[in-house]
Design an enzyme around this catalytic site. Structure first.
Site, PDB file in Angstrom:
ATOM      1  N   ARG A 157       0.830  -1.220   0.000  1.00  0.00           N
ATOM      2  CA  ARG A 157       0.000   0.000   0.000  1.00  0.00           C
ATOM      3  C   ARG A 157       0.861   1.266   0.000  1.00  0.00           C
ATOM      4  O   ARG A 157       0.517   2.276   0.601  1.00  0.00           O
ATOM      5  CB  ARG A 157      -0.953   0.024   1.197  1.00  0.00           C
ATOM      6  CG  ARG A 157      -1.973  -1.089   1.215  1.00  0.00           C
ATOM      7  CD  ARG A 157      -2.939  -1.018   0.048  1.00  0.00           C
ATOM      8  NE  ARG A 157      -4.100  -1.868   0.268  1.00  0.00           N
ATOM      9  CZ  ARG A 157      -4.139  -3.174   0.016  1.00  0.00           C
ATOM     10  NH1 ARG A 157      -3.091  -3.788  -0.501  1.00  0.00           N
ATOM     11  NH2 ARG A 157      -5.237  -3.868   0.251  1.00  0.00           N
ATOM     12  N   SER A 232     -10.374  -0.382   3.665  1.00  0.00           N
ATOM     13  CA  SER A 232      -9.575  -0.551   4.885  1.00  0.00           C
ATOM     14  C   SER A 232      -9.073   0.809   5.337  1.00  0.00           C
ATOM     15  O   SER A 232      -8.428   1.514   4.572  1.00  0.00           O
ATOM     16  CB  SER A 232      -8.369  -1.439   4.617  1.00  0.00           C
ATOM     17  OG  SER A 232      -8.764  -2.704   4.169  1.00  0.00           O
ATOM     18  N   GLU A 329      -4.222   3.707   6.367  1.00  0.00           N
ATOM     19  CA  GLU A 329      -3.969   3.505   4.946  1.00  0.00           C
ATOM     20  C   GLU A 329      -4.560   4.684   4.186  1.00  0.00           C
ATOM     21  O   GLU A 329      -4.046   5.117   3.166  1.00  0.00           O
ATOM     22  CB  GLU A 329      -4.633   2.209   4.479  1.00  0.00           C
ATOM     23  CG  GLU A 329      -4.331   1.903   3.028  1.00  0.00           C
ATOM     24  CD  GLU A 329      -5.349   1.025   2.358  1.00  0.00           C
ATOM     25  OE1 GLU A 329      -5.984   1.499   1.399  1.00  0.00           O
ATOM     26  OE2 GLU A 329      -5.513  -0.123   2.802  1.00  0.00           O
TER      27      GLU A 329
HETATM   28  N1  EPU Z   1     -10.790 -10.216  10.796  1.00  0.00           N
HETATM   29  C1  EPU Z   1     -11.313 -10.161  12.060  1.00  0.00           C
HETATM   30  N2  EPU Z   1     -12.256  -9.219  12.351  1.00  0.00           N
HETATM   31  C2  EPU Z   1     -12.700  -8.347  11.424  1.00  0.00           C
HETATM   32  C3  EPU Z   1     -12.160  -8.385  10.120  1.00  0.00           C
HETATM   33  C4  EPU Z   1     -11.199  -9.333   9.824  1.00  0.00           C
HETATM   34  O1  EPU Z   1     -10.951 -10.954  12.920  1.00  0.00           O
HETATM   35  O2  EPU Z   1     -13.575  -7.543  11.750  1.00  0.00           O
HETATM   36  C5  EPU Z   1      -9.785 -11.254  10.460  1.00  0.00           C
HETATM   37  C6  EPU Z   1     -10.374 -12.236   9.479  1.00  0.00           C
HETATM   38  O3  EPU Z   1     -11.058 -13.260  10.134  1.00  0.00           O
HETATM   39  C7  EPU Z   1      -9.161 -12.758   8.742  1.00  0.00           C
HETATM   40  C8  EPU Z   1      -8.175 -11.600   8.817  1.00  0.00           C
HETATM   41  O4  EPU Z   1      -8.700 -10.685   9.774  1.00  0.00           O
HETATM   42  O5  EPU Z   1      -8.608 -13.856   9.389  1.00  0.00           O
HETATM   43  C9  EPU Z   1      -7.970 -10.917   7.489  1.00  0.00           C
HETATM   44  O6  EPU Z   1      -9.193 -10.368   7.041  1.00  0.00           O
HETATM   45  P1  EPU Z   1      -9.549 -10.179   5.492  1.00  0.00           P
HETATM   46  O7  EPU Z   1      -9.335 -11.455   4.745  1.00  0.00           O
HETATM   47  O8  EPU Z   1     -10.864  -9.553   5.408  1.00  0.00           O
HETATM   48  O9  EPU Z   1      -8.453  -9.204   4.935  1.00  0.00           O
HETATM   49  P2  EPU Z   1      -7.788  -7.881   5.547  1.00  0.00           P
HETATM   50  O10 EPU Z   1      -6.376  -8.230   5.843  1.00  0.00           O
HETATM   51  O11 EPU Z   1      -8.594  -7.335   6.650  1.00  0.00           O
HETATM   52  C10 EPU Z   1      -6.879  -7.019   3.268  1.00  0.00           C
HETATM   53  C11 EPU Z   1      -6.846  -5.726   2.511  1.00  0.00           C
HETATM   54  C12 EPU Z   1      -8.176  -5.520   1.788  1.00  0.00           C
HETATM   55  C13 EPU Z   1      -8.391  -6.700   0.851  1.00  0.00           C
HETATM   56  C14 EPU Z   1      -8.404  -7.995   1.683  1.00  0.00           C
HETATM   57  C15 EPU Z   1      -8.527  -9.241   0.850  1.00  0.00           C
HETATM   58  C16 EPU Z   1      -5.344  -4.223   3.698  1.00  0.00           C
HETATM   59  C17 EPU Z   1      -5.224  -3.028   4.573  1.00  0.00           C
HETATM   60  N3  EPU Z   1      -6.589  -4.610   3.396  1.00  0.00           N
HETATM   61  O12 EPU Z   1      -7.846  -6.888   4.300  1.00  0.00           O
HETATM   62  O13 EPU Z   1      -8.044  -4.336   1.007  1.00  0.00           O
HETATM   63  O14 EPU Z   1      -9.595  -6.583   0.135  1.00  0.00           O
HETATM   64  O15 EPU Z   1      -7.161  -8.090   2.415  1.00  0.00           O
HETATM   65  O16 EPU Z   1      -7.317  -9.596   0.274  1.00  0.00           O
HETATM   66  O17 EPU Z   1      -4.334  -4.790   3.288  1.00  0.00           O
HETATM   67  C18 EPU Z   1      -8.314  -1.950   1.113  1.00  0.00           C
HETATM   68  O18 EPU Z   1      -7.097  -1.861   1.060  1.00  0.00           O
HETATM   69  O19 EPU Z   1      -9.052  -0.936   1.164  1.00  0.00           O
HETATM   70  C19 EPU Z   1      -8.922  -3.281   1.158  1.00  0.00           C
HETATM   71  C20 EPU Z   1     -10.214  -3.449   1.323  1.00  0.00           C
END
Ligand code: EPU
Length: 336
Positions: A157, A232, A329
């Site tokens: 990012r 995010s 971010e």
């Molecule tokens: N989780 C929680 N609680 C929550 C949300 C998530 O415990 O409320 C846990 C989930 O269970 C999972 C882990 O966090 O084990 C990761 O969650 P998720 O797969 O939703 O991905 P993320 O790491 O939260 C990132 C990107 C997203 C992208 C997703 C999918 C960043 C900052 N965000 O989110 O990107 O869509 O992976 O690959 O890297 C963005 O940048 O705006 C964005 C939406």
């Protein structure tokens, strides 16, 4: 040129009035808008899809420039969309043409011009994986320049364009990606693989991967068309092995992934949820009840100050409880 507000131009639906708003669609209009700003000694803000910024409610006295040219040029397996193309339109069109490389980036809000700024990524794909180069107007030197992938200094990012010294110094006008014809889709993330397997799809097509990603996003994230948000709000924090081991020992379910450099990327969503913030409100702003990494503007009444204060409360509390620093971010605009 006309009157506009950042509220109308951002997916958060927050932000004050803009004194001078220019929509430009070619190189000549870029040069004209910049020379207007320079002649009148006005600050310049370059707007893309408005999907990754939080703008203050104060009126913006300067010039806001949005590049709206939206042609897409193909040459073999390379594609050059203009900066004003809606990112997801590009994904849809290339997937339908059987071009592989950005299918996992389906459903990301924003424009093509914004994509390199923060090296958009999802489900194991990042813009930098297919990126070849871009064209931009260098505001200081007053000329169009090209950037290679190395020039862009992509990170998680992150890019050259986010660095304080280059922030708001370049207007991106087009981006070139190198895609692959007849290549299999990329499925690196288990969550995506499992989603497809649960539906009996073992060897998905590009179109099926795109459909799956859109479905997953639809259930996990608020659609900014219905509920204001900027995706995010924080980055997933990267911490060293020592710190990660302590956290993993204490909280066996904390999602932390080992990175190539030996550090760990941990889930900010998990940290925020487990610090008790999921769904919590502060004034008109709220932590998404669906995904704790997203801050939302549920009734369209949140002020920028409320969103910022909520973000600060969250990061302060996560630091107190887990010893991990969360970095936004989203870019803050117009706060002093
Ligand atoms: N989780 C929680 N609680 C929550 C949300 C998530 O415990 O409320 C846990 C989930 O269970 C999972 C882990 O966090 O084990 C990761 O969650 P998720 O797969 O939703 O991905 P993320 O790491 O939260 C990132 C990107 C997203 C992208 C997703 C999918 C960043 C900052 N965000 O989110 O990107 O869509 O992976 O690959 O890297 C963005 O940048 O705006 C964005 C939406």
């Amino acid at each position: 040129m006309g009157t506009k507000t950042f509220r109308d131009l951002t997916t958060f639906r927050v932000g004050g009035q803009i004194k001078h708003f220019f929509e430009v669609k070619n190189q000549k209009e870029v040069v004209e808008a910049i020379s207007f700003a320079k002649k009148n000694s006005l600050p310049i803000f370059i707007l893309g899809g408005g999907s990754d910024i939080l703008v203050s409610n104060d009126d913006y006295q300067g010039v806001v420039i949005k590049y709206v040219g939206e042609s897409i040029f193909y040459a073999g397996d390379t594609v050059t969309p203009e900066a004003g193309v809606v990112w997801d339109k590009l994904v849809e069109e290339t997937v339908n043409k059987g071009l592989q490389g950005i299918e996992c980036l389906s459903g990301i809000p924003g424009s093509v011009g914004g994509a390199p700024i923060q090296n958009i990524g999802a489900y194991g794909q990042e813009l930098k994986d297919t990126f070849l180069g871009l064209t931009a107007y260098d505001i200081e030197r007053e000329k169009f320049v090209t950037f290679s992938k190395t020039d862009c200094q992509f990170g998680y990012r992150e890019s050259f364009f986010k660095k304080p010294a280059s922030w708001q110094k370049f207007i991106i006008t087009d981006v070139t990606l190198s895609l692959k014809k007849n290549a299999l889709p990329e499925i690196k993330y288990d969550s995506l693989k499992n989603y497809l397997l649960e539906r009996g799809i073992q060897n998905p097509s590009l179109i099926q991967v795109r459909a799956a990603v859109l479905k997953i996003r639809e259930t996990k994230f608020e659609n900014p068309k219905d509920v204001g948000n900027a995706g995010s709000f924080f980055k997933n924090p990267i911490i060293n092995e020592e710190k990660a081991k302590v956290l993993i020992q204490k909280y066996s379910d904390i999602p932390c992934r080992l990175q190539e450099d030996g550090n760990y990327k941990c889930s900010a969503g998990w940290l925020i949820e487990n610090a008790g913030w999921k769904g919590k409100r502060f004034g008109g702003a709220q932590v998404s009840p669906r995904h704790a990494l997203v801050l939302i503007n549920p009734e369209g009444k949140a002020t920028a100050k409320e969103v910022k204060e909520l973000a600060e409360k969250i990061s302060g509390d996560v630091y107190k409880k887990f010893g991990v620093k969360l970095e936004p971010e989203v870019q803050y605009i117009g706060f002093n």
